[in-house]
Design a protein around this motif. Structure first.
Motif, PDB file in Angstrom:
ATOM      1  N   SER A  57      -7.962  32.425  20.259  1.00  0.00           N
ATOM      2  CA  SER A  57      -7.445  31.658  19.052  1.00  0.00           C
ATOM      3  C   SER A  57      -6.423  31.089  19.167  1.00  0.00           C
ATOM      4  CB  SER A  57      -7.300  33.082  18.092  1.00  0.00           C
ATOM      5  OG  SER A  57      -6.077  33.890  18.503  1.00  0.00           O
ATOM      6  N   LEU A  82      -4.733  28.837  11.525  1.00  0.00           N
ATOM      7  CA  LEU A  82      -5.516  29.576  12.718  1.00  0.00           C
ATOM      8  C   LEU A  82      -6.986  28.956  12.968  1.00  0.00           C
ATOM      9  CD1 LEU A  82      -5.692  32.524  14.382  1.00  0.00           C
ATOM     10  CD2 LEU A  82      -6.930  33.312  12.185  1.00  0.00           C
ATOM     11  N   TRP A 103      -8.906  44.247   5.680  1.00  0.00           N
ATOM     12  CA  TRP A 103      -7.247  44.368   6.311  1.00  0.00           C
ATOM     13  C   TRP A 103      -6.790  45.732   5.904  1.00  0.00           C
ATOM     14  CZ3 TRP A 103      -4.051  40.846   8.087  1.00  0.00           C
ATOM     15  CH2 TRP A 103      -2.654  41.010   8.125  1.00  0.00           C
ATOM     16  N   LEU A 152      -5.348  36.153   7.022  1.00  0.00           N
ATOM     17  CA  LEU A 152      -5.444  35.836   8.513  1.00  0.00           C
ATOM     18  C   LEU A 152      -4.471  34.667   8.894  1.00  0.00           C
ATOM     19  CD1 LEU A 152      -9.142  36.109   9.070  1.00  0.00           C
ATOM     20  CD2 LEU A 152      -7.350  37.909   9.418  1.00  0.00           C
ATOM     21  N   LEU A 173     -13.780  27.965  14.331  1.00  0.00           N
ATOM     22  CA  LEU A 173     -13.691  28.213  13.042  1.00  0.00           C
ATOM     23  C   LEU A 173     -12.014  27.859  12.505  1.00  0.00           C
ATOM     24  CD1 LEU A 173     -14.941  29.659  10.413  1.00  0.00           C
ATOM     25  CD2 LEU A 173     -13.771  31.621  11.420  1.00  0.00           C
ATOM     26  N   ASN A 187       2.044  27.582  14.464  1.00  0.00           N
ATOM     27  CA  ASN A 187       3.213  28.130  13.508  1.00  0.00           C
ATOM     28  C   ASN A 187       3.918  27.004  13.026  1.00  0.00           C
ATOM     29  OD1 ASN A 187       3.198  31.293  15.091  1.00  0.00           O
ATOM     30  ND2 ASN A 187       3.001  31.019  13.186  1.00  0.00           N
ATOM     31  N   GLY A 222      -1.914  33.277   7.232  1.00  0.00           N
ATOM     32  CA  GLY A 222      -0.749  33.259   6.673  1.00  0.00           C
ATOM     33  C   GLY A 222       0.074  34.448   7.035  1.00  0.00           C
ATOM     34  N   PHE A 275      -0.483  39.399  16.574  1.00  0.00           N
ATOM     35  CA  PHE A 275      -0.660  38.026  15.971  1.00  0.00           C
ATOM     36  C   PHE A 275       0.941  37.724  15.273  1.00  0.00           C
ATOM     37  CE2 PHE A 275      -4.900  37.625  16.394  1.00  0.00           C
ATOM     38  CZ  PHE A 275      -5.365  36.356  16.720  1.00  0.00           C
ATOM     39  N   MET A 308      -0.955  37.305   8.713  1.00  0.00           N
ATOM     40  CA  MET A 308      -1.075  37.889   9.975  1.00  0.00           C
ATOM     41  C   MET A 308      -0.613  36.909  11.263  1.00  0.00           C
ATOM     42  SD  MET A 308      -4.613  38.608  12.071  1.00  0.00           S
ATOM     43  CE  MET A 308      -5.180  37.322  12.774  1.00  0.00           C
ATOM     44  N   ILE A 309      -0.472  35.683  10.825  1.00  0.00           N
ATOM     45  CA  ILE A 309       0.299  34.683  11.884  1.00  0.00           C
ATOM     46  C   ILE A 309       1.712  34.786  11.828  1.00  0.00           C
ATOM     47  CG2 ILE A 309      -1.928  33.698  12.538  1.00  0.00           C
ATOM     48  CD1 ILE A 309      -0.870  31.209  11.168  1.00  0.00           C
ATOM     49  N   ILE A 340     -10.022  29.709  15.703  1.00  0.00           N
ATOM     50  CA  ILE A 340     -10.767  30.518  16.413  1.00  0.00           C
ATOM     51  C   ILE A 340     -11.951  29.695  17.197  1.00  0.00           C
ATOM     52  CG2 ILE A 340     -12.146  32.941  16.809  1.00  0.00           C
ATOM     53  CD1 ILE A 340     -10.713  33.532  14.225  1.00  0.00           C
TER      54      ILE A 340
END
Lengths: 338, 338
Positions: free
Chosen positions: B113, B271, A168, B242, B140, B117, B244, A280, B246-247, B273
């Motif tokens: 992906s 998330l 990250w 990823l 995933l 939300n 939490g 994202f 990132m989105i 994928i």
């Protein structure tokens, strides 16, 4: 009595390693990309992925099990899969070719993947991850290795040590990066114990009869154990599926069968997935890079560590003071040139 | 003395759970999608994700902490990110809306992906994974939960139990699926120990002072431990980043701060994928689905198990014979309807 040491700057070490690989027959492109990874290992104090790896690379070249001058080729069908055919050469040059295209596609689509096919793999994954975090992307990389780990509840080598690495980006800081084997220990660590003549912890491996062993020789002949019991075993199996079976490249048992033993670098593929946090997070509250720092502060604030902290501290030191090598190590390097 | 049991067919149980949720105020769309997940848990013998979860859902509805009738909304900018705004409702209806679009995009681009939300999350991830494997995709899924796990080397709850689930389709067979908490144990398992008045293993958790404890009450008040030491801790941190940060949705500590305690279902995102094995394997030797079976056979052949085997065996049984519920469980269900 302490051994005498020599101090080399990063660029001196790099020149030396490039020369070793060129002498061994690698093309300039291959030698340079491969040396970069080894020098990064040494620079960061990762001895198990530093110059220690050169011998195995040279053995693999000498055995004719890697293409020394192949030019990796990128194919791009406009989808979220970028593919680089390494054509039997070492993986770093293939990654180097594919990384900018991967980054661009990830920025465009949000998530994209880079498949490296038909490469000879010897390296850590974190140098690749850091290439992508340097470009502002989050990234995940996985690949098989050699069958050497028993699935949880089993007793025979089947899974590889199958590394998983993630990064990250942290603006103006070293990135958040982890890179670990899905075996309890890395095969290289057991190798180092064998060379040093020391015992391994008893939960690392079983011998050929499936019994736990502390003898590194017996461990290397038997099977390593996955980390985290059935959970690590499941993740390792996922790595075989996604970065072996799915990308149409060898799984760990196939890579072992292909070469017949584990003394040479394995031939297989690799899967890298890159994410654009900016895309994202677009339209959602908060800046993802600022929010991530809150999480990292909370981890450090309770006395826990971030992965790679030791590695980054060593990097800061060696970038300033150079890399210290023992006289044995210097002698090895010189002998590789002979 | 054995408790008396009642046997319900899957559809009888489903009708009952839908009715419970509709009575509690959920819209038909929300009630049906939410019930599906709970019935799947009960059908597969996953008691910790079966009707046991209804009480928490109802408590969350009663507390006004979930939108009972919100209609999830899908946005699609043509990229590899499909986004569903759950608008504060439970997650299953949002997933159900997004899954077909995700599958189509993954087939087109190779990898895609789905971001969910602003959902209220209470469920296991494997029902979602199986929806995608049923469509021939590998998948995933990850999401945060509530801060309840200390990072490795720390002592305070920060990370969630952060589940990670993965699936690989197996034509004419149950898929390869794993779904586990990145804590050593799931919070629900500690809850079940608390209800049963039994002790937990000593490596599961620390008390408020950071000392290992076998008391489930003290564990729930303290912090759970990640699985696999620093490796599991790193994976759990990746999940916070990823799915939490990132989105653009809440991390586990934010989700806890948002509601103030862990007795209600947490509000955050998720998330998923999805990968098209066919597209990834195109042009490469071998059929990925056939090759995967070779790997699974080798795992089973040495006496190890595939994840979810017990769950699928129970499913085969309950699909044939119905679900058995104790009189206490039946009474609970009836009381929820009152």
């Amino acid at each position: 009595m302490a051994q005498e040491t020599s101090t080399l700057s990063i660029s001196e070490l790099s020149d030396l390693v490039v020369k070793i690989f060129e002498n061994a027959g690698l093309s300039g492109q291959q030698a340079s990309a491969t040396a970069d990874v080894i020098v990064a290992g040494e620079r960061d104090g990762c001895k198990s992925h530093g110059i220690y790896r050169i011998e195995g690379c040279l053995r693999t070249i000498a055995a004719g099990k890697v293409e020394p001058k192949a030019k990796p080729e990128l194919t791009d069908d406009g989808s979220a899969i970028l593919r680089v055919d390494a054509k039997g050469a070492f993986s770093p040059a293939a990654f180097k070719l594919g990384a900018p295209a991967l980054a661009e596609r990830a920025r465009q689509l949000g998530v994209a993947s880079l498949v490296i096919n038909s490469c000879t793999h010897f390296s850590a994954l974190w140098p690749e991850i850091e290439t992508l975090t340097d470009m502002g992307l989050a990234a995940l990389a996985i690949c098989p290795s050699y069958a050497s780990v028993a699935p949880y509840g089993g007793k025979e080598p089947l899974l590889g040590t199958n590394p998983i690495a993630f990064g990250w980006p942290r603006p103006s800081k070293h990135p958040y990066v982890f890179d670990f084997a899905t075996s309890i220990a890395a095969r290289g660590e057991i190798e180092l114990h064998r060379r040093a003549g020391t015992q391994i912890p008893e939960d690392w491996a079983v011998d050929v009869d499936g019994e736990p062993t502390t003898d590194p020789e017996k461990a290397l002949a038997g099977a390593m154990m996955p980390f985290g019991a059935h959970k690590g075993s499941a993740i390792s199996t996922m790595i075989e599926l996604l970065s072996g079976v799915m990308i149409g490249d060898m799984t760990s048992p196939e890579a072992l069968e292909n070469l017949g033993n584990t003394t040479l670098s394995p031939h297989h593929g690799e899967l890298i997935i890159a994410f654009s946090p900016e895309k994202f997070a677009a339209g959602r509250p908060g800046n993802p890079f600022v929010r991530a720092e809150v999480l990292f502060d909370a981890i450090l604030g309770q006395g826990a560590r971030l992965p790679s902290q030791r590695r980054f501290a060593m990097r800061d030191q060696t970038m300033r003071d150079g890399v210290q090598l023992t006289s044995d190590e210097m002698q090895s390097l010189q002998s590789f040139l002979a």
